[in-house]
Design a protein around this motif. Structure first.
Motif, PDB file in Angstrom:
ATOM      1  N   ALA A 326       0.729  -1.284   0.005  1.00 15.27           N
ATOM      2  CA  ALA A 326      -0.081   0.012   0.028  1.00 15.27           C
ATOM      3  C   ALA A 326       0.894   1.220  -0.098  1.00 15.27           C
ATOM      4  O   ALA A 326       0.562   2.397  -0.666  1.00 15.27           O
ATOM      5  CB  ALA A 326      -0.912  -0.039   1.153  1.00 15.27           C
ATOM      6  N   TRP A 327       2.032   1.232   0.747  1.00 15.70           N
ATOM      7  CA  TRP A 327       2.778   2.357   0.872  1.00 15.70           C
ATOM      8  C   TRP A 327       3.592   2.648  -0.537  1.00 15.70           C
ATOM      9  O   TRP A 327       3.719   3.737  -1.069  1.00 15.70           O
ATOM     10  CB  TRP A 327       3.881   2.161   2.048  1.00 15.70           C
ATOM     11  CG  TRP A 327       4.762   3.327   2.074  1.00 15.70           C
ATOM     12  CD1 TRP A 327       4.704   4.406   2.558  1.00 15.70           C
ATOM     13  CD2 TRP A 327       6.092   3.482   1.398  1.00 15.70           C
ATOM     14  NE1 TRP A 327       5.978   5.251   2.486  1.00 15.70           N
ATOM     15  CE2 TRP A 327       6.588   4.560   1.893  1.00 15.70           C
ATOM     16  CE3 TRP A 327       7.014   2.467   0.490  1.00 15.70           C
ATOM     17  CZ2 TRP A 327       7.977   5.086   1.420  1.00 15.70           C
ATOM     18  CZ3 TRP A 327       8.116   2.879   0.313  1.00 15.70           C
ATOM     19  CH2 TRP A 327       8.819   4.042   0.557  1.00 15.70           C
ATOM     20  N   ASN A 328       3.900   1.593  -1.144  1.00 13.62           N
ATOM     21  CA  ASN A 328       4.570   1.551  -2.710  1.00 13.62           C
ATOM     22  C   ASN A 328       3.535   2.286  -3.574  1.00 13.62           C
ATOM     23  O   ASN A 328       3.718   3.102  -4.391  1.00 13.62           O
ATOM     24  CB  ASN A 328       5.078   0.290  -2.999  1.00 13.62           C
ATOM     25  CG  ASN A 328       6.446  -0.101  -2.178  1.00 13.62           C
ATOM     26  OD1 ASN A 328       7.135   0.856  -1.964  1.00 13.62           O
ATOM     27  ND2 ASN A 328       6.536  -1.098  -2.153  1.00 13.62           N
ATOM     28  N   ALA A 329       2.323   2.030  -3.510  1.00 17.60           N
ATOM     29  CA  ALA A 329       1.231   2.364  -4.461  1.00 17.60           C
ATOM     30  C   ALA A 329       1.011   3.886  -4.031  1.00 17.60           C
ATOM     31  O   ALA A 329       0.722   4.547  -5.234  1.00 17.60           O
ATOM     32  CB  ALA A 329      -0.064   1.353  -4.203  1.00 17.60           C
ATOM     33  N   LYS A 330       1.016   4.144  -2.786  1.00 16.29           N
ATOM     34  CA  LYS A 330       0.711   5.505  -2.423  1.00 16.29           C
ATOM     35  C   LYS A 330       1.889   6.496  -3.324  1.00 16.29           C
ATOM     36  O   LYS A 330       1.699   7.391  -3.635  1.00 16.29           O
ATOM     37  CB  LYS A 330       0.614   5.711  -1.045  1.00 16.29           C
ATOM     38  CG  LYS A 330       0.472   6.988  -0.575  1.00 16.29           C
ATOM     39  CD  LYS A 330       1.547   7.768  -0.170  1.00 16.29           C
ATOM     40  CE  LYS A 330       2.284   7.228   0.967  1.00 16.29           C
ATOM     41  NZ  LYS A 330       3.321   8.164   1.412  1.00 16.29           N
ATOM     42  N   GLU A 331       2.919   6.045  -3.053  1.00 11.92           N
ATOM     43  CA  GLU A 331       4.332   6.627  -3.549  1.00 11.92           C
ATOM     44  C   GLU A 331       4.211   6.695  -4.974  1.00 11.92           C
ATOM     45  O   GLU A 331       4.625   7.864  -5.769  1.00 11.92           O
ATOM     46  CB  GLU A 331       5.634   6.114  -3.019  1.00 11.92           C
ATOM     47  CG  GLU A 331       5.812   6.351  -1.536  1.00 11.92           C
ATOM     48  CD  GLU A 331       5.914   7.549  -1.067  1.00 11.92           C
ATOM     49  OE1 GLU A 331       6.471   8.575  -1.914  1.00 11.92           O
ATOM     50  OE2 GLU A 331       5.470   8.057  -0.224  1.00 11.92           O
ATOM     51  N   ASP A 332       3.742   5.635  -5.861  1.00  9.76           N
ATOM     52  CA  ASP A 332       3.480   5.621  -7.174  1.00  9.76           C
ATOM     53  C   ASP A 332       2.781   6.609  -7.472  1.00  9.76           C
ATOM     54  O   ASP A 332       2.925   7.531  -8.581  1.00  9.76           O
ATOM     55  CB  ASP A 332       3.069   4.018  -7.613  1.00  9.76           C
ATOM     56  CG  ASP A 332       4.289   3.185  -7.615  1.00  9.76           C
ATOM     57  OD1 ASP A 332       5.524   3.609  -7.409  1.00  9.76           O
ATOM     58  OD2 ASP A 332       3.826   1.863  -7.630  1.00  9.76           O
ATOM     59  N   LEU A 333       1.365   6.771  -6.903  1.00 15.41           N
ATOM     60  CA  LEU A 333       0.692   7.969  -7.316  1.00 15.41           C
ATOM     61  C   LEU A 333       1.371   9.256  -6.956  1.00 15.41           C
ATOM     62  O   LEU A 333       0.753  10.355  -7.791  1.00 15.41           O
ATOM     63  CB  LEU A 333      -0.722   7.786  -6.315  1.00 15.41           C
ATOM     64  CG  LEU A 333      -1.844   8.608  -6.559  1.00 15.41           C
ATOM     65  CD1 LEU A 333      -2.354   8.715  -8.039  1.00 15.41           C
ATOM     66  CD2 LEU A 333      -2.979   8.361  -5.447  1.00 15.41           C
ATOM     67  N   LEU A 334       1.769   9.370  -6.008  1.00 17.76           N
ATOM     68  CA  LEU A 334       2.591  10.575  -5.675  1.00 17.76           C
ATOM     69  C   LEU A 334       3.421  11.186  -6.585  1.00 17.76           C
ATOM     70  O   LEU A 334       3.841  12.389  -7.092  1.00 17.76           O
ATOM     71  CB  LEU A 334       3.172  10.788  -4.490  1.00 17.76           C
ATOM     72  CG  LEU A 334       2.367  11.323  -3.249  1.00 17.76           C
ATOM     73  CD1 LEU A 334       1.257  10.423  -2.884  1.00 17.76           C
ATOM     74  CD2 LEU A 334       3.175  11.388  -1.875  1.00 17.76           C
ATOM     75  N   ASP A 335       4.283  10.090  -7.315  1.00 18.29           N
ATOM     76  CA  ASP A 335       5.219  10.134  -8.393  1.00 18.29           C
ATOM     77  C   ASP A 335       4.512  10.879  -9.638  1.00 18.29           C
ATOM     78  O   ASP A 335       4.854  11.699 -10.251  1.00 18.29           O
ATOM     79  CB  ASP A 335       5.943   9.214  -8.818  1.00 18.29           C
ATOM     80  CG  ASP A 335       7.031   8.632  -7.455  1.00 18.29           C
ATOM     81  OD1 ASP A 335       7.382   9.683  -6.821  1.00 18.29           O
ATOM     82  OD2 ASP A 335       7.422   7.470  -7.411  1.00 18.29           O
ATOM     83  N   LEU A 336       3.340  10.227  -9.916  1.00 11.36           N
ATOM     84  CA  LEU A 336       2.465  10.765 -10.941  1.00 11.36           C
ATOM     85  C   LEU A 336       1.982  12.134 -11.045  1.00 11.36           C
ATOM     86  O   LEU A 336       2.147  12.818 -11.718  1.00 11.36           O
ATOM     87  CB  LEU A 336       1.203   9.590 -11.056  1.00 11.36           C
ATOM     88  CG  LEU A 336       0.299  10.112 -12.262  1.00 11.36           C
ATOM     89  CD1 LEU A 336       1.010   9.838 -13.576  1.00 11.36           C
ATOM     90  CD2 LEU A 336      -0.835   8.976 -12.078  1.00 11.36           C
ATOM     91  N   LEU A 337       1.574  12.635  -9.580  1.00 11.96           N
ATOM     92  CA  LEU A 337       1.090  13.649  -9.325  1.00 11.96           C
ATOM     93  C   LEU A 337       2.323  14.858  -9.443  1.00 11.96           C
ATOM     94  O   LEU A 337       2.151  15.907  -9.621  1.00 11.96           O
ATOM     95  CB  LEU A 337       0.278  13.773  -8.172  1.00 11.96           C
ATOM     96  CG  LEU A 337      -1.036  13.174  -8.126  1.00 11.96           C
ATOM     97  CD1 LEU A 337      -1.304  13.194  -6.496  1.00 11.96           C
ATOM     98  CD2 LEU A 337      -2.107  13.578  -8.961  1.00 11.96           C
ATOM     99  N   ALA A 338       3.413  14.373  -8.959  1.00  5.81           N
ATOM    100  CA  ALA A 338       4.528  15.240  -9.313  1.00  5.81           C
ATOM    101  C   ALA A 338       5.046  15.955 -10.356  1.00  5.81           C
ATOM    102  O   ALA A 338       5.734  16.495 -10.580  1.00  5.81           O
ATOM    103  CB  ALA A 338       5.862  14.615  -8.458  1.00  5.81           C
ATOM    104  N   LEU A 339       4.460  15.148 -11.646  1.00  6.26           N
ATOM    105  CA  LEU A 339       4.739  15.573 -12.981  1.00  6.26           C
ATOM    106  C   LEU A 339       4.044  16.968 -13.273  1.00  6.26           C
ATOM    107  O   LEU A 339       4.265  17.622 -14.420  1.00  6.26           O
ATOM    108  CB  LEU A 339       4.181  14.549 -13.873  1.00  6.26           C
ATOM    109  CG  LEU A 339       5.044  13.099 -14.044  1.00  6.26           C
ATOM    110  CD1 LEU A 339       4.411  12.221 -14.977  1.00  6.26           C
ATOM    111  CD2 LEU A 339       6.370  13.494 -14.215  1.00  6.26           C
ATOM    112  N   ALA A 340       3.023  17.336 -12.502  1.00  4.02           N
ATOM    113  CA  ALA A 340       2.404  18.599 -12.652  1.00  4.02           C
ATOM    114  C   ALA A 340       3.317  19.626 -12.695  1.00  4.02           C
ATOM    115  O   ALA A 340       4.427  19.677 -11.961  1.00  4.02           O
ATOM    116  CB  ALA A 340       1.419  18.986 -11.680  1.00  4.02           C
ATOM    117  N   ARG A 341       3.126  20.729 -13.633  1.00  2.00           N
ATOM    118  CA  ARG A 341       4.174  21.972 -13.618  1.00  2.00           C
ATOM    119  C   ARG A 341       5.258  21.695 -14.409  1.00  2.00           C
ATOM    120  O   ARG A 341       6.254  22.423 -14.519  1.00  2.00           O
ATOM    121  CB  ARG A 341       4.154  22.673 -12.551  1.00  2.00           C
ATOM    122  CG  ARG A 341       2.752  23.270 -11.868  1.00  2.00           C
ATOM    123  CD  ARG A 341       3.123  24.074 -10.744  1.00  2.00           C
ATOM    124  NE  ARG A 341       1.852  24.440 -10.012  1.00  2.00           N
ATOM    125  CZ  ARG A 341       1.306  23.526  -8.902  1.00  2.00           C
ATOM    126  NH1 ARG A 341       2.028  22.525  -8.564  1.00  2.00           N
ATOM    127  NH2 ARG A 341      -0.059  23.817  -8.340  1.00  2.00           N
TER     128      ARG A 341
END
Length: 437
Positions: A326-341
């Motif tokens: 679950a922690w790795n999946a959460k970090e994957d989602l945060l990496d995806l959102l970090a692409l903004a800007r």
């Protein structure tokens, strides 16, 4: 000397004839200096016959740190116009309107202290030594003078709700169900691209009330909205799709991160109960790591991330493996959102999205499957955030101010007054911004 004292007092239409010391401050004798005060307020005819004099003591603002006690000797006049229904009248000037015991500038200062000074009505009433209803009426009048009737055009619109209290219910005896009589939700509309702040609020949290507020704006105003930032609320999504079909919806990433952290917490709590037969507590390593699990790995030092992964690997398999997934999946989602800007290309976005969904599918956890389904449902709006970088932070900051105003006022009974106070507090960018002059 008398003329200088008149200028110092500054009451238009009145002249000072003398000043004497009184028990509570200087006593200022006043007479009428405006010839227009002799005109009948009904027909406008100048009066020529006096009916006598009367002395009034209007209350005024302090001058030089001392509060004067004005003593106005005003005349009563007879109106000799045959067609006028008014037989007599008393002199009145703009500084002291008819039948008022307060000067206009006292009321204006009391209302401005609430509207633009950030004070509560009770505090302003104490500062100006007047009653609560007087300040409330002055605030309403001042707010009507400084707030625009219609908001200016907006390119990026933010929509968010805030709770103003608990709802009230009543039992419908015919159907046997409980019906809502008072909806304690307010939906606010904010300008995220300009400096207008809060544009307005509506009571309730339904698609209809949101659509009604948008439809009340002119067609040109609605056509100028290019993006609408919301949280993952289907109510707002339905209303915007109905009224602003040309606008692009953007999901705020804060709520996605919050949802991902909540998913990790749900997995940790569930496996702890299943394995240990109770909730986590001190001595259970997964419980002691609960705050580090919700922290972004990008904001942690590399050795701390390695320690966290080692700690999870050292837990019992039935506890450590699901939490780590679950922690790795959460970090994957945060990496995806970090692409903004960062202006990413399609391949980078597709690779990180595929990695997130693959992680959720391989874990076999119902919480991650639900998270992946939510991301898939709102993916067009999430992709809009990655491409534009638009967030709903302005609306969230406005909600913080709204809560502060409600706490300072010890709550509101009238939602109309609350919306007006909120509008004034969230519209000004600096003290003195809302000035009718």
């Amino acid at each position: 000397m008398v003329e200088d004292t008149t200028r110092l007092l500054g009451l238009a239409g009145l002249a000072v004839t003398g000043v004497a010391d009184g028990p509570d401050g200087p006593v200022v004798d006043l007479v009428t200096a405006d010839e227009q005060a002799r005109r009948c307020p009904e027909c406008g005819t100048p009066a020529r016959r006096s009916k006598g004099r009367r002395v009034t003591r209007p209350r005024d603002l302090p001058v030089g740190g001392r509060r004067p006690s004005p003593r106005w000797c005003e005349r009563r006049w007879c109106c000799d116009e045959p067609g006028c229904r008014r037989g007599s009248f008393t002199e009145a000037v703009s500084a002291v309107p008819a039948r008022k015991r307060l000067t206009s500038r006292v009321r204006s200062a009391a209302g401005a202290a609430v509207t633009d000074g950030g004070r509560t009505i009770v505090q302003s009433a104490r500062d100006h030594d007047v009653s609560w209803p007087v300040v409330a009426a002055a605030f309403t009048a001042h707010a009507a003078a400084v707030l625009p009737d219609q908001p200016q055009p907006v390119e990026v619109l933010g929509i968010d709700e805030i709770r103003r209290g608990r709802p009230k219910w009543v039992l419908d005896e015919a159907t046997g169900t409980w019906q809502t009589t008072v909806d304690r939700w307010h939906v606010g509309f904010c300008d995220l691209s300009g400096g207008q702040g809060l544009l307005g609020q509506v009571e309730g949290r339904t698609a209809q009330v949101v659509a009604d507020w948008l439809l009340a704006r002119p067609r040109a105003w609605r056509d100028g909205v290019r993006h609408v930032a919301i949280d993952m609320c289907t109510i707002f999504k339905s209303a915007v799709g109905q009224v602003l079909p040309h606008a692009q919806l953007v999901v705020d990433h804060f709520h996605l991160v919050q949802l991902a952290n909540a998913t990790v917490t749900e997995v940790r709590r569930r496996v702890t109960v299943q394995v240990r037969g109770r909730r986590g507590r001190k001595g259970n390593r997964e419980w002691e790591l609960r705050n580090r699990l919700t922290r972004s790995a990008a904001r942690m030092r590399a050795e701390h991330v390695d320690d966290l992964e080692g700690e999870l690997a050292g837990l019992p398999e039935r506890i450590g493996v699901p939490i780590l997934a679950a922690w790795n999946a959460k970090e994957d989602l945060l990496d995806l959102l970090a692409l903004a800007r960062t202006h990413p290309n399609r391949e980078d976005v597709a690779d990180l999205l595929y990695r997130f969904h693959r992680r959720c599918a391989q874990a076999g956890l119902p919480e991650l499957e639900r998270l992946a389904t939510t991301v898939q449902t709102w993916w067009p709006q999430i992709l809009a955030f990655i491409r534009t970088g638009i967030t709903n932070a302005g609306s969230e900051g406005t909600n913080r101010v709204i809560k502060t105003v409600a706490r300072d006022a010890y709550g509101f009974r009238n939602p109309v007054n609350q919306r007006l106070r909120t509008r004034c507090a969230t519209t000004r960018r600096a003290r003195g911004h809302l000035d009718p002059r």
